[in-house]
Motif scaffolding. Structure first.
Motif, PDB file in Angstrom:
ATOM      1  N   ASP A   1       3.568  24.071 -11.116  1.00 42.56           N
ATOM      2  CA  ASP A   1       5.387  23.919 -10.878  1.00 42.56           C
ATOM      3  C   ASP A   1       5.230  22.759  -9.321  1.00 42.56           C
ATOM      4  O   ASP A   1       5.549  21.823 -10.044  1.00 42.56           O
ATOM      5  CB  ASP A   1       5.967  25.623 -10.048  1.00 42.56           C
ATOM      6  CG  ASP A   1       6.315  25.774 -11.322  1.00 42.56           C
ATOM      7  OD1 ASP A   1       6.358  25.321 -12.399  1.00 42.56           O
ATOM      8  OD2 ASP A   1       6.553  27.182 -11.089  1.00 42.56           O
ATOM      9  N   ALA A   2       4.161  23.388  -8.821  1.00 44.53           N
ATOM     10  CA  ALA A   2       4.398  22.153  -7.530  1.00 44.53           C
ATOM     11  C   ALA A   2       3.578  20.745  -7.788  1.00 44.53           C
ATOM     12  O   ALA A   2       3.981  19.910  -7.134  1.00 44.53           O
ATOM     13  CB  ALA A   2       3.069  22.956  -6.065  1.00 44.53           C
ATOM     14  N   GLU A   3       2.682  20.656  -8.959  1.00 41.54           N
ATOM     15  CA  GLU A   3       1.790  19.222  -9.762  1.00 41.54           C
ATOM     16  C   GLU A   3       3.354  19.048 -10.190  1.00 41.54           C
ATOM     17  O   GLU A   3       3.718  17.552 -10.744  1.00 41.54           O
ATOM     18  CB  GLU A   3       0.835  19.618 -10.151  1.00 41.54           C
ATOM     19  CG  GLU A   3       0.551  18.003 -10.566  1.00 41.54           C
ATOM     20  CD  GLU A   3      -1.317  18.659 -10.911  1.00 41.54           C
ATOM     21  OE1 GLU A   3      -1.630  17.779 -11.107  1.00 41.54           O
ATOM     22  OE2 GLU A   3      -1.458  19.609 -11.415  1.00 41.54           O
ATOM     23  N   ARG A   4       4.408  19.638 -10.788  1.00 39.54           N
ATOM     24  CA  ARG A   4       5.088  18.986 -11.813  1.00 39.54           C
ATOM     25  C   ARG A   4       6.082  18.155 -11.235  1.00 39.54           C
ATOM     26  O   ARG A   4       6.860  17.153 -11.473  1.00 39.54           O
ATOM     27  CB  ARG A   4       5.814  20.212 -13.014  1.00 39.54           C
ATOM     28  CG  ARG A   4       6.882  19.590 -14.191  1.00 39.54           C
ATOM     29  CD  ARG A   4       6.959  20.571 -14.562  1.00 39.54           C
ATOM     30  NE  ARG A   4       6.172  21.663 -15.139  1.00 39.54           N
ATOM     31  CZ  ARG A   4       7.503  23.000 -15.243  1.00 39.54           C
ATOM     32  NH1 ARG A   4       8.428  23.053 -14.373  1.00 39.54           N
ATOM     33  NH2 ARG A   4       5.651  23.788 -15.319  1.00 39.54           N
ATOM     34  N   HIS A   5       6.466  18.620  -9.789  1.00 39.44           N
ATOM     35  CA  HIS A   5       6.763  18.185  -9.092  1.00 39.44           C
ATOM     36  C   HIS A   5       6.805  16.665  -8.600  1.00 39.44           C
ATOM     37  O   HIS A   5       7.532  15.873  -7.894  1.00 39.44           O
ATOM     38  CB  HIS A   5       7.837  19.128  -7.823  1.00 39.44           C
ATOM     39  CG  HIS A   5       8.711  20.229  -9.183  1.00 39.44           C
ATOM     40  ND1 HIS A   5      10.320  19.989  -9.672  1.00 39.44           N
ATOM     41  CD2 HIS A   5       8.509  22.197  -8.964  1.00 39.44           C
ATOM     42  CE1 HIS A   5      10.284  20.994 -10.320  1.00 39.44           C
ATOM     43  NE2 HIS A   5       9.654  21.648  -9.804  1.00 39.44           N
ATOM     44  N   THR A   6       5.263  16.864  -8.088  1.00 35.50           N
ATOM     45  CA  THR A   6       5.273  15.980  -7.325  1.00 35.50           C
ATOM     46  C   THR A   6       4.787  14.828  -8.016  1.00 35.50           C
ATOM     47  O   THR A   6       4.669  13.701  -7.391  1.00 35.50           O
ATOM     48  CB  THR A   6       4.176  16.742  -6.454  1.00 35.50           C
ATOM     49  OG1 THR A   6       2.911  16.885  -7.422  1.00 35.50           O
ATOM     50  CG2 THR A   6       3.967  17.506  -5.007  1.00 35.50           C
ATOM     51  N   ARG A   7       3.845  14.950  -9.144  1.00 30.58           N
ATOM     52  CA  ARG A   7       3.782  13.705 -10.103  1.00 30.58           C
ATOM     53  C   ARG A   7       4.674  14.181 -11.592  1.00 30.58           C
ATOM     54  O   ARG A   7       3.743  13.941 -12.183  1.00 30.58           O
ATOM     55  CB  ARG A   7       2.666  14.021 -10.982  1.00 30.58           C
ATOM     56  CG  ARG A   7       1.285  13.959  -9.330  1.00 30.58           C
ATOM     57  CD  ARG A   7      -0.295  14.382  -9.866  1.00 30.58           C
ATOM     58  NE  ARG A   7      -0.299  14.083 -11.627  1.00 30.58           N
ATOM     59  CZ  ARG A   7      -0.960  14.052 -11.947  1.00 30.58           C
ATOM     60  NH1 ARG A   7      -1.844  15.128 -11.746  1.00 30.58           N
ATOM     61  NH2 ARG A   7      -1.208  13.793 -13.149  1.00 30.58           N
TER      62      ARG A   7
END
Length: 161
Positions: free
Chosen positions: A56-62
């Motif tokens: 989830d975190a990487e989906r939001h940042t990238r």
């Protein structure tokens, strides 16, 4: 409070010289994590929907890379868990299948051929599917062969029973 103020003797062990003991990579709070790609996780990433591969975190940042279908830098917990399950299941089958073959109508010749074929197949899978060093591949193959040979020796096939 700075590190120099908190630990003055560690910061300046030699007061007459210029030194920077805290100027290292170890003082960073969070290091960028990068995961080595392996063929099982890459197969799962390409086969399963994108949302299962990304955290989830990487989906939001990238967001841009996610929407273009690029691979994540860190695989999701689901992909990691599924890959470990697949590897564990295959590892269990790699031991159980040859043992079942050797137990059914056991003979020394059948057991030796089964062990030889199983060890060669195991070595092929280790070297082609997983990115391993030479020493790791040799260690894994030798350990696998040792387990099967011990089974042959203790099963009674070696004594002709």
């Amino acid at each position: 409070m700075s590190l120099r103020d908190a630990f003055p003797k560690l910061a300046d062990p030699y007061p007459t010289t210029l030194n920077f003991p805290y100027d290292t990579i170890y003082r960073t709070i969070e290091r960028r994590r990068a995961q080595n790609k392996d063929s099982i996780r890459e197969f799962l990433r390409k086969t399963l929907p994108n949302r299962l591969s990304w955290t989830d975190a990487e989906r939001h940042t990238r967001k841009a890379d996610y929407s273009r279908g690029k691979p994540p830098e860190i695989y999701s917990q689901f992909i990691n868990s599924l890959a470990r399950f697949i590897v564990g299941s295959l590892g269990g089958c790699a031991l159980i299948v040859p043992i079942i073959i050797m137990v059914l109508h056991s003979s020394l010749t059948k057991s030796l051929i089964t062990v030889s074929v199983a060890v060669i197949m195991f070595a092929l899978v280790i070297s082609l599917v997983f990115e391993t060093d030479n020493k790791d591949a040799i260690t894994a193959t030798a350990t696998y062969a040792a387990v099967l040979v011990v089974f042959v020796g203790t099963s009674g096939a070696a004594s002709g029973n």
